[in-house]
Design a protein around this motif. Structure first.
Motif, short mmCIF file in Angstrom:
data_model
loop_
_atom_site.label_atom_id
_atom_site.label_comp_id
_atom_site.label_asym_id
_atom_site.label_seq_id
_atom_site.Cartn_x
_atom_site.Cartn_y
_atom_site.Cartn_z
N HIS A 1 0.83 -1.21 0.00
CA HIS A 1 0.00 0.00 0.00
C HIS A 1 0.86 1.26 0.00
O HIS A 1 2.09 1.19 0.18
N GLU A 2 0.21 2.40 -0.19
CA GLU A 2 0.81 3.71 0.04
C GLU A 2 0.23 4.28 1.32
O GLU A 2 -0.92 4.00 1.67
N ASP A 3 1.02 5.11 2.02
CA ASP A 3 0.49 5.74 3.23
C ASP A 3 -0.50 6.85 2.87
O ASP A 3 -0.55 7.33 1.74
N VAL A 4 -1.28 7.26 3.86
CA VAL A 4 -2.37 8.20 3.67
C VAL A 4 -1.87 9.48 3.00
O VAL A 4 -0.85 10.06 3.40
N PHE A 5 -2.57 9.90 1.95
CA PHE A 5 -2.23 11.11 1.19
C PHE A 5 -0.79 11.08 0.66
O PHE A 5 -0.21 12.12 0.36
N ARG A 6 -0.20 9.88 0.57
CA ARG A 6 1.18 9.72 0.12
C ARG A 6 2.14 10.56 0.96
O ARG A 6 3.14 11.09 0.47
N SER A 7 1.81 10.69 2.22
CA SER A 7 2.60 11.53 3.13
C SER A 7 3.85 10.79 3.59
O SER A 7 3.98 9.58 3.45
N TYR A 8 4.79 11.55 4.16
CA TYR A 8 5.94 10.94 4.83
C TYR A 8 5.46 10.34 6.15
O TYR A 8 4.62 10.91 6.83
N SER A 9 6.02 9.19 6.50
CA SER A 9 5.64 8.56 7.76
C SER A 9 6.88 8.19 8.56
O SER A 9 7.94 7.95 8.00
#
Length: 219
Positions: A152-160
């Motif tokens: 998957h990608e993280d929410v809103f393609r944000s940095y995590s």
């Protein structure tokens, strides 16, 4: 898969972090001493294992999302909401239950951690807080050896960032520019990088990845 390694740093200033990792968009593992003062490191763990009596004392009645890791639900796993105490009871007999996306900071006075200076510019949650939407992305996860998350990608393609409190966690990060390798003819991404239909994804073995084994205390 072609696997590279991720650099580990036991010493790293904020300026070095920005120049060497944030600006070039590279992952880094920060050593365990960065989180050594966190209350979660002291109180959530006992003899290297989850301190369930203390966790239940703090969070028994909290409502959490629990994923069944062996049950596919569209591009995710089947999820159920239950109390944290129910999850702990069930988890002891079912190693494939995974407590995920738990908003534990919303309903607990316990200050479990303090974001590292390198990672404190949290624009996403500042926005959520200002909107009074009752939502945020300060998540906590708790799972055993058989638990995992689909590709998957993280929410809103944000940095995590992710700090590991107890046990070890394996990560597989996919380098940019390879969508054609993990997308089928209908535009669907592969669900499981480790177990997939080779006819639908015939070139997935060419994927270039970064593999991380995250140890206790590391971020």
């Amino acid at each position: 898969m072609d696997i590279d390694r991720v650099e580990r740093r036991d010493q790293l200033s904020v300026e070095e972090f920005v120049k060497e990792f944030l600006e070039p968009n590279l992952p880094v593992i920060l050593g365990s001493h960065f989180t050594s003062t966190w209350a979660a490191r002291r109180e959530w763990v006992s003899d290297g294992k989850p301190n369930f009596p203390r966790l239940l004392e703090l969070y028994a009645h909290a409502q959490v999302q629990v994923a069944e890791c062996d049950t596919v639900y569209f591009s995710d796993q089947k999820r159920t909401t239950m109390s944290f105490s129910d999850f702990v009871s069930k988890w002891h007999s079912n190693s494939k239950l995974y407590c995920k996306d738990w908003h534990f900071t919303q309903n607990s006075p316990f200050s479990a951690y303090r974001p590292l200076a390198h990672l404190s510019n949290d624009w996403l949650n500042l926005h959520c807080d200002s909107e009074a939407a009752g939502d945020d992305f300060r998540f906590c996860y708790l799972g055993g050896d058989a638990t995992w998350t689909p590709f998957h990608e993280d929410v809103f393609r944000s940095y995590s960032w992710s700090a590991n409190i107890c046990g070890h966690k394996k990560w597989i990060l996919v380098l940019p520019g390879q969508n054609h390798l993990f997308t089928d003819g209908l535009g669907n991404w592969v669900y499981n990088l480790m177990d997939y239909d080779k006819q639908k994804y015939p070139r997935l073995s060419e994927l270039k990845t970064l593999e991380i084994m995250q140890s206790p205390g590391e971020t």
